[in-house]
Enzyme design. Structure first.
Site, PDB file in Angstrom:
ATOM      1  N   PHE A  33     -51.392  70.969  -3.968  1.00  0.00           N
ATOM      2  CA  PHE A  33     -52.394  71.566  -4.850  1.00  0.00           C
ATOM      3  C   PHE A  33     -52.862  70.615  -5.945  1.00  0.00           C
ATOM      4  O   PHE A  33     -54.001  70.665  -6.371  1.00  0.00           O
ATOM      5  CB  PHE A  33     -51.829  72.838  -5.507  1.00  0.00           C
ATOM      6  N   SER A  62     -67.512  69.138 -19.479  1.00  0.00           N
ATOM      7  CA  SER A  62     -67.127  68.841 -20.868  1.00  0.00           C
ATOM      8  C   SER A  62     -66.087  67.727 -20.885  1.00  0.00           C
ATOM      9  O   SER A  62     -66.157  66.807 -21.716  1.00  0.00           O
ATOM     10  CB  SER A  62     -66.535  70.094 -21.534  1.00  0.00           C
ATOM     11  N   TRP A  93     -75.946  71.114 -24.946  1.00  0.00           N
ATOM     12  CA  TRP A  93     -74.734  71.924 -24.960  1.00  0.00           C
ATOM     13  C   TRP A  93     -73.743  71.345 -25.979  1.00  0.00           C
ATOM     14  O   TRP A  93     -73.728  70.132 -26.194  1.00  0.00           O
ATOM     15  CB  TRP A  93     -74.134  71.879 -23.549  1.00  0.00           C
ATOM     16  N   GLU A 167     -76.616  69.298 -16.230  1.00  0.00           N
ATOM     17  CA  GLU A 167     -77.563  70.329 -15.783  1.00  0.00           C
ATOM     18  C   GLU A 167     -78.515  69.811 -14.720  1.00  0.00           C
ATOM     19  O   GLU A 167     -79.474  70.496 -14.368  1.00  0.00           O
ATOM     20  CB  GLU A 167     -78.384  70.823 -16.985  1.00  0.00           C
ATOM     21  N   SER A 188     -71.507  68.463 -13.988  1.00  0.00           N
ATOM     22  CA  SER A 188     -70.675  69.674 -14.061  1.00  0.00           C
ATOM     23  C   SER A 188     -70.825  70.468 -12.774  1.00  0.00           C
ATOM     24  O   SER A 188     -71.926  70.571 -12.225  1.00  0.00           O
ATOM     25  CB  SER A 188     -71.120  70.547 -15.241  1.00  0.00           C
ATOM     26  N   HIS A 193     -74.049  76.004 -11.851  1.00  0.00           N
ATOM     27  CA  HIS A 193     -74.656  74.690 -11.610  1.00  0.00           C
ATOM     28  C   HIS A 193     -75.011  74.475 -10.132  1.00  0.00           C
ATOM     29  O   HIS A 193     -74.757  75.330  -9.296  1.00  0.00           O
ATOM     30  CB  HIS A 193     -73.727  73.601 -12.137  1.00  0.00           C
ATOM     31  N   HIS A 220     -52.972  61.360 -18.390  1.00  0.00           N
ATOM     32  CA  HIS A 220     -51.944  61.016 -19.398  1.00  0.00           C
ATOM     33  C   HIS A 220     -52.078  59.629 -20.024  1.00  0.00           C
ATOM     34  O   HIS A 220     -51.294  59.300 -20.909  1.00  0.00           O
ATOM     35  CB  HIS A 220     -50.535  61.128 -18.808  1.00  0.00           C
ATOM     36  N   ARG A 254     -57.178  66.415 -15.110  1.00  0.00           N
ATOM     37  CA  ARG A 254     -57.255  66.352 -13.646  1.00  0.00           C
ATOM     38  C   ARG A 254     -57.759  67.644 -13.025  1.00  0.00           C
ATOM     39  O   ARG A 254     -57.374  68.732 -13.436  1.00  0.00           O
ATOM     40  CB  ARG A 254     -55.867  66.050 -13.065  1.00  0.00           C
TER      41      ARG A 254
HETATM   42  C1  PLP Z   1     -75.806  69.679 -20.897  1.00  0.00           C
HETATM   43  C2  PLP Z   1     -74.410  70.152 -20.623  1.00  0.00           C
HETATM   44  N1  PLP Z   1     -73.393  69.308 -20.850  1.00  0.00           N
HETATM   45  C3  PLP Z   1     -72.114  69.665 -20.608  1.00  0.00           C
HETATM   46  C4  PLP Z   1     -71.793  70.915 -20.109  1.00  0.00           C
HETATM   47  C5  PLP Z   1     -70.367  71.274 -19.887  1.00  0.00           C
HETATM   48  O1  PLP Z   1     -70.040  71.509 -18.550  1.00  0.00           O
HETATM   49  P1  PLP Z   1     -68.765  72.401 -18.180  1.00  0.00           P
HETATM   50  O2  PLP Z   1     -69.163  73.834 -18.343  1.00  0.00           O
HETATM   51  O3  PLP Z   1     -68.457  72.052 -16.767  1.00  0.00           O
HETATM   52  O4  PLP Z   1     -67.673  72.020 -19.111  1.00  0.00           O
HETATM   53  C6  PLP Z   1     -72.821  71.838 -19.875  1.00  0.00           C
HETATM   54  C7  PLP Z   1     -72.479  73.175 -19.375  1.00  0.00           C
HETATM   55  O5  PLP Z   1     -73.228  73.897 -18.804  1.00  0.00           O
HETATM   56  C8  PLP Z   1     -74.160  71.457 -20.137  1.00  0.00           C
HETATM   57  O6  PLP Z   1     -75.174  72.298 -19.936  1.00  0.00           O
END
Ligand code: PLP
Length: 397
Positions: A33, A62, A93, A167, A188, A193, A220, A254
């Site tokens: 896994f 993110s 975002w 996006e 993402s 998405h 890590h 990860r």
């Molecule tokens: C422009 C942008 N950056 C980063 C992210 C973050 O992606 P995630 O939700 O996978 O953390 C998003 C989320 O929709 C986003 O619209």
């Protein structure tokens, strides 16, 4: 009995079929896994598809943004240091901005274009100072930035280009995929998405040093996942020692094998997903372009149409809240344009930043903008419903 609200035009939809479920079952049967061969295969397929040398999968978009910023502090040459400035658009975002501030950098906000909804390239030069090290562009809602102008400025002032492409998977600028223009680009794979791996993200780069730094930081900060000879620290060959040696102050970002295996399946379908999104966009444009009461996001080269942005004007200017209420009653889901003007969000008091221009356009979309969904299904009926409701609203207002 409580009535269940049936949404007629949702913001997003599940794009899985039996193949994704089968891939999960395969992972379950394998009893492996944690990050391993499925993630590796997905990274390789991703690099091949998007024509990039290296891809690093992480557990979210993110995390991908965090890893991009973090990795720049450990480069062999021209490392970033606290106090350096990074140019960003005013509309994106939260997790585009947070790593910048968390690493002691200053986010320098530039207004957006009301047409593309991306950073206004004509305002970028004014934002550049001696401290500027990078332009962090965001391809918003599927729409590519004008990379010709951005690259010209980056070359002139010796700046790094970074891309938040979370996006805009599948979008193209002059026959090259967005997310592969910058020194690094993030993706993402969250539910709403273009491809969906439950949670997931990716960073693409052609730079070997950055790739190796990110491989270590993702797990890590250890040496274990790097080849014997690498740009951080060569391994001794003694796996007892090498496997538990920490070389960078890293994280655990990860993904799991389940995320990787679903990614492999979804990537095979992405062309057909994108084709349908484009067909939906044609219908949307035919009904909403050139209306007196709204404007829409203007496509720059080839958008991958994350959603359909609408900016109210004319007799509907400042009537958004009333309209959103009606759309909600008609079971049409809506969202603000990402987070509106990010500088108006309460979290801004925690972000090290400065404004380099007036935020006229970001403020305008903050008050007058919203978007509706797009996905891999035929949405003709949904878009026609939206058009009918909005036309009626405009007639009666
Ligand atoms: C422009 C942008 N950056 C980063 C992210 C973050 O992606 P995630 O939700 O996978 O953390 C998003 C989320 O929709 C986003 O619209």
């Amino acid at each position: 009995m409580k009535s269940i609200k049936k949404v007629l035009y949702p913001l997003t939809a599940d794009s899985w079929s039996n193949e994704e479920l089968n891939s999960i079952n395969k992972v379950i049967k394998s009893n492996r896994f944690t990050m391993g061969p499925e993630v590796n295969k997905f990274e390789e397929a991703f690099s091949k598809h998007f024509k990039t040398k290296y891809s690093v999968m992480v557990n979210s978009g993110s995390s991908a943004n965090l890893l991009m910023i973090a990795s720049l502090f450990y480069l062999n040459k021209n490392k970033l240091k606290p106090g350096d400035e990074i140019i960003v658009p005013a509309v994106s975002w939260g997790t585009t901005y947070f790593p910048i501030s968390q690493y002691g950098l200053k986010a320098v906000f530039v207004d957006i274009s009301l047409n593309t909804l991306n950073i206004d390239e004509n305002l970028v030069e004014k934002a550049i100072t001696k401290k500027t090290k990078a332009i962090f562009v965001v391809n918003l809602l599927g729409n590519p930035v004008n990379f010709k102008k951005i690259n010209q400025l980056a070359n002139k002032y010796n700046l790094i280009v970074l891309e938040d492409n979370c996006e805009s998977l599948g979008a193209m600028y002059k026959n090259k995929y967005t997310g592969t223009f910058g020194l690094m680009g993030s993706f993402s794979f969250f539910f709403s998405h273009h491809i969906q791996t439950i949670e997931g993200g990716m960073i693409c780069t052609n730079n070997k040093n950055l790739y190796e730094i990110m491989i270590s930081l993702r797990a890590h900060g250890w040496l274990r996942d790097l080849p014997k000879k690498n740009s951080i620290l060569s391994k001794s060959g003694n796996s007892f020692k090498d496997s538990f040696k920490f070389v960078l102050p890293g994280y655990n970002l990860r993904p799991s094998e389940i995320n990787g295996s679903i990614g492999l399946v979804q990537l095979k379908k992405v062309k057909s997903f994108l084709k349908q999104r484009e067909k939906n966009a044609k219908i949307f444009k035919s009904l909403f372009d050139n209306l007196p009461y709204c404007s829409i996001q203007k496509e720059n080269y080839k958008s991958s149409w994350f959603g359909f942005a609408i900016i109210l004007k004319g007799k509907l200017a400042n009537k958004r809240d009333k309209l959103i209420k009606i759309l909600n009653e008609k079971k049409i889901e809506t969202r603000p344009i990402v987070a509106g003007n990010f500088l108006i969000n309460p979290v801004i008091k925690f972000i090290n930043h400065r404004k380099s221009s007036s935020m006229k356009n970001a403020n305008y979309i903050h008050k007058n903008g919203f978007f509706v969904g797009n996905d891999h299904r035929i949405l003709k009926r949904e878009i026609l419903l939206l058009s009918k409701v909005m036309n009626e609203f405009a007639k009666n207002v």
